[in-house]
Design an enzyme around this catalytic site. Structure first.
Site, short mmCIF file in Angstrom:
data_model
loop_
_atom_site.label_atom_id
_atom_site.label_comp_id
_atom_site.label_asym_id
_atom_site.label_seq_id
_atom_site.Cartn_x
_atom_site.Cartn_y
_atom_site.Cartn_z
N ALA A 61 0.83 -1.21 0.00
CA ALA A 61 0.00 0.00 0.00
C ALA A 61 0.86 1.25 0.00
O ALA A 61 2.03 1.23 0.39
CB ALA A 61 -0.91 -0.01 1.22
N GLY A 100 0.39 -5.42 0.88
CA GLY A 100 -0.64 -5.56 -0.13
C GLY A 100 -0.13 -6.19 -1.40
O GLY A 100 -0.89 -6.81 -2.15
N GLU A 103 -0.46 -9.80 -0.74
CA GLU A 103 -1.89 -10.12 -0.76
C GLU A 103 -2.41 -10.19 -2.20
O GLU A 103 -3.25 -11.03 -2.53
CB GLU A 103 -2.67 -9.09 0.06
CG GLU A 103 -2.39 -9.21 1.56
CD GLU A 103 -3.10 -8.16 2.38
OE1 GLU A 103 -3.93 -8.52 3.24
OE2 GLU A 103 -2.83 -6.96 2.17
N GLU A 123 2.82 -5.40 7.81
CA GLU A 123 1.87 -4.41 8.33
C GLU A 123 1.94 -4.25 9.84
O GLU A 123 1.71 -3.16 10.37
CB GLU A 123 0.44 -4.80 7.93
CG GLU A 123 0.10 -4.57 6.47
CD GLU A 123 0.46 -5.75 5.57
OE1 GLU A 123 0.03 -5.76 4.41
OE2 GLU A 123 1.20 -6.65 6.04
#
Length: 718
Positions: A61, A100, A103, A123
């Site tokens: 992110a 992310g 992910e 994270e």
């Protein structure tokens, strides 16, 4: 953005484009949504490959976007849409795949990684959890125990470990896109029903309750008050015990709690502060981006005590040839053994050959004649260091940078004993020097931009977080530490015990309280410094009040403890008692408690009840107040520099952001009020008087920490 192209006739290639790490910004997410739609609608495409440009898959992110309202397509539906594709989707992972980015890869049906890739879900280090299905998909892929390890620690894994764990299906040292395209062709037309991780169950485990109970205990013990690792365990438990959709709801709920927490703000502040401190500047106008560092191929370390050995190891591990100089024959022989052992153990951990051939030993300073840089690491004695700098200036070739590892002596005074004072800087390492991340680079008034740039870059190459600071006694870290330590001793005089003080600080988040840390470091070190400063010892003038020095309150407790031969762990007794010499388990000492009672009675002090709140306010606010004075004096460029120094060098709990950030979170007006109160109660402790900068900031409405520099417009040494 994301670029779409059809390659090899039937493969849709989606390339993420957002340098430097292809972060999942709003534009990138929109690009993915658009290109995935094109791949679905392209009747000639039978399979899809997702990759990143410039050798980077995806760094996750865009953290900067966390501060404002989210825009663009939401991440979770986008990832679900990729997984839902009937056409096989292959992630071509190269460089990094973090947060992310991983992910996104987990949503793909297949994952192929280049052999030099690093993967992870970091994270938790930002006070968050993987909230785009990471806590739900990863346990279904690699099992609960392995997923718990990665998600609660945030650690990165190599491609080889990722293959072993089952995160990726294949590892290659060839062109990752070419390999992924060929693989995509080979699976075109295959059903992907069994490849969708959201449809899988977590691999079975015999006793899930015991597993999660143990994981929670370990996390609570290691997290020291950090809430994100606890939430990570709860999210993974949802993956193991709930259907996927319900697990995703639980992940979302937990993330919502974390996202707005003060801890997340503190950890994200630390993330950006760590990057900001590398952008130094000098009063001359020289800056990090306009000053060129010199290449260092050969260096010398002078003095092979604990610090010198660690610095030698750190230099050799980064590939620099080191001349290790130690005048004392016995110390030199011992250092050879210790340094070799440290290099061998370090190489074994990293799976490489130990760089033993890079270290050459000598008892003669003349051996440093042809080096590019010298780091002096002898005993903390100003006269000795002055003599060595004078000798180095005569011995070393012109242009050699001369650095001192002093923890607080005047760098400019050392520079004045050389022919080229502009080539002198401080490089204050922290013990153990090959492990601790912090490096204070001390800029004297005559230090050249080249010298500063070289020291900063050298620290970075060693894996350190380098912070440029000005020249004053104690620099930043140790200058702030002094009032912190003194307040702890004053609290003992007033009725506290070492266990009470340490308990409050450890509950706050420090790994060790002040007295346990002192026992570990050795009480004799500070005692020697105080004797040299004329604060204690046989040279004290007759009639000197025991508890006053230069009109200020002074606590002789540590001196009296040392006079008993109690130096901490090394002697088995200090502020605590230990089972043996060098023991590590601190136990309350009845002798010390009796000693404190006798001391108070002798000096007419009446013990009173002291609670944890007072311990924190007295110790931390005194430290913070000195931090404001350091900003006033221009010794640190900004509050971020102070906070990075304390997080990486002094064990300040990262989830509290650093002392200056903590002050901003508590409220500057509250800190000011408490300091005024304690200064009124203890007028013989001058450093409790609130600093002018703190008063000015409160009068200016307590602006956010990012605005402090605008208020503090005093002359800066940096």
């Amino acid at each position: 953005m994301a670029r779409y192209a059809r390659v090899a006739g039937s493969v849709g290639l989606i390339t993420l484009q957002n340098p430097p790490v292809n972060a999942l910004s709003a534009a990138v997410r929109q690009g993915i949504v658009d290109t995935v739609a094109r791949a679905i609608g392209d009747t000639e495409v039978n399979s899809v490959v997702i990759c990143g440009q410039n050798g980077i898959f995806c760094g996750g992110a865009d953290i900067k976007a966390f501060a404002g309202p989210m825009s663009g397509p939401p991440l979770v539906p986008m990832i679900h849409a990729i997984e839902a594709l009937d056409k096989p989707v292959v992630a071509a992972i190269e460089g990094i795949s973090l947060g992310g980015g991983l992910e996104l890869a987990l949503a793909c049906h297949y994952r192929i990684a280049h052999c030099k890739t690093r993967l992870g879900l970091p994270e938790v280090t930002l006070g968050l959890l993987p909230a785009a299905g990471g806590t739900q998909r990863l346990p279904r892929l690699i099992g609960v125990p392995a997923a718990l390890d990665l998600i609660t620690t945030g650690r990165h894994v190599t491609a080889a470990e990722a293959l072993k764990l089952g995160i990726v299906d294949q590892v290659t040292d060839c062109d990752i896109v070419e390999v992924a395209v060929k693989f995509a062709q080979s699976v075109a037309g295959h059903s992907v029903d069994g490849r969708r991780l959201s449809t899988r169950q977590c691999p079975s485990f015999p006793d899930l309750d015991a597993l999660f109970e143990g994981a929670m205990q370990r996390v609570c013990q290691s997290a020291r008050g950090t809430i994100a690792p606890v939430a990570c365990v709860q999210a993974v438990r949802a993956a193991a015990t709930l259907p996927y959709a319900q697990g995703m709801e639980r992940e979302k709920e937990l993330m919502a709690t974390l996202f707005s927490s003060g801890q997340a703000r503190a950890l994200q502040y630390c993330f950006f502060a760590q990057r900001a401190v590398g952008k130094w500047s000098l009063p001359s106008g020289a800056r990090w981006d306009t000053s060129k560092a010199r290449p260092i191929r050969k260096a010398a370390v002078i003095g092979l005590g604990t610090m010198g050995r660690g610095i030698t190891v750190a230099m050799a591990q980064m590939g620099v040839s080191v001349i290790a100089v130690e005048a004392q024959e016995r110390q030199l022989a011992e250092a050879k053994q210790v340094v070799s052992g440290m290099l061998e153990r370090g190489a074994q951990r990293r799976g490489v050959a130990p760089p033993l051939g890079l270290v050459h030993y000598s008892p003669d300073l003349q051996a440093a004649a042809e080096v590019d840089l010298v780091i002096e690491a002898v005993f903390e004695d100003l006269a000795l260091k002055e003599k060595i700098f004078q000798q180095l200036s005569a011995v070393c070739k012109p242009g050699t940078l001369l650095c001192t590892n002093t923890s607080g002596l005047d760098v400019d005074r050392l520079a004045s004993h050389t022919r080229s004072p502009e080539l002198v800087v401080g490089m204050h390492f922290f013990a153990p020097a090959h492990v601790m991340k912090l490096l204070e680079v001390v800029c004297g008034p005559r230090s050249s931009p080249t010298a500063v740039a070289t020291a900063m870059q050298l620290g970075k190459k060693m894996g350190k977080v380098s912070v440029a600071v000005g020249n004053c006694p104690g620099f930043v870290g140790n200058r702030m530490l002094k009032p912190y330590l003194e307040q702890a001793n004053f609290l003992l005089e007033e009725g506290a015990t070492p266990e009470l003080v340490d308990g409050a600080l450890e509950e706050f988040g420090f790994a060790m309280g002040v007295f346990r840390m002192s026992d570990l470091s050795g009480l004799d070190v500070g005692w020697r410094i105080r004797k040299e400063a004329g604060q204690t010892g046989p040279d004290m003038p007759p009639g000197q009040p025991v508890r006053i020095r230069e009109g200020r309150r002074y606590s002789p407790l540590a001196d009296l403890i040392c006079e008993q031969g109690r130096f901490g762990q090394k002697t088995g007794q200090g502020w605590y008692q230990y089972d043996k010499l060098g023991g590590r388990v601190a136990k309350p000492d009845p002798w010390l408690h009796s000693f404190l009672e006798e001391y108070r009675a002798r000096h007419g002090l009446v013990a009173r009840r002291i609670d944890h709140q007072e311990v924190l306010e007295r110790c931390l606010y005194a430290l913070i107040n000195e931090g404001f004075r350091i900003l006033e004096d221009g010794i640190a460029a900004g509050p971020e520099d102070i906070d990075v120094i304390y997080v990486f060098g002094y064990g300040w709990p990262r989830h509290r952001g650093g002392p200056m950030f903590y002050a901003s979170m508590v409220g500057l007006a509250s800190v000011l009020e408490k300091l005024e109160h304690y200064y009124q109660v203890h007028p013989d402790v001058p450093y409790l008087e609130p600093s002018n900068l703190l008063r000015t900031l409160v009068a200016s409405g307590s602006p956010p920490i990012q605005k402090w520099k605008e208020v503090n417009k005093l002359h800066s040494q940096l």
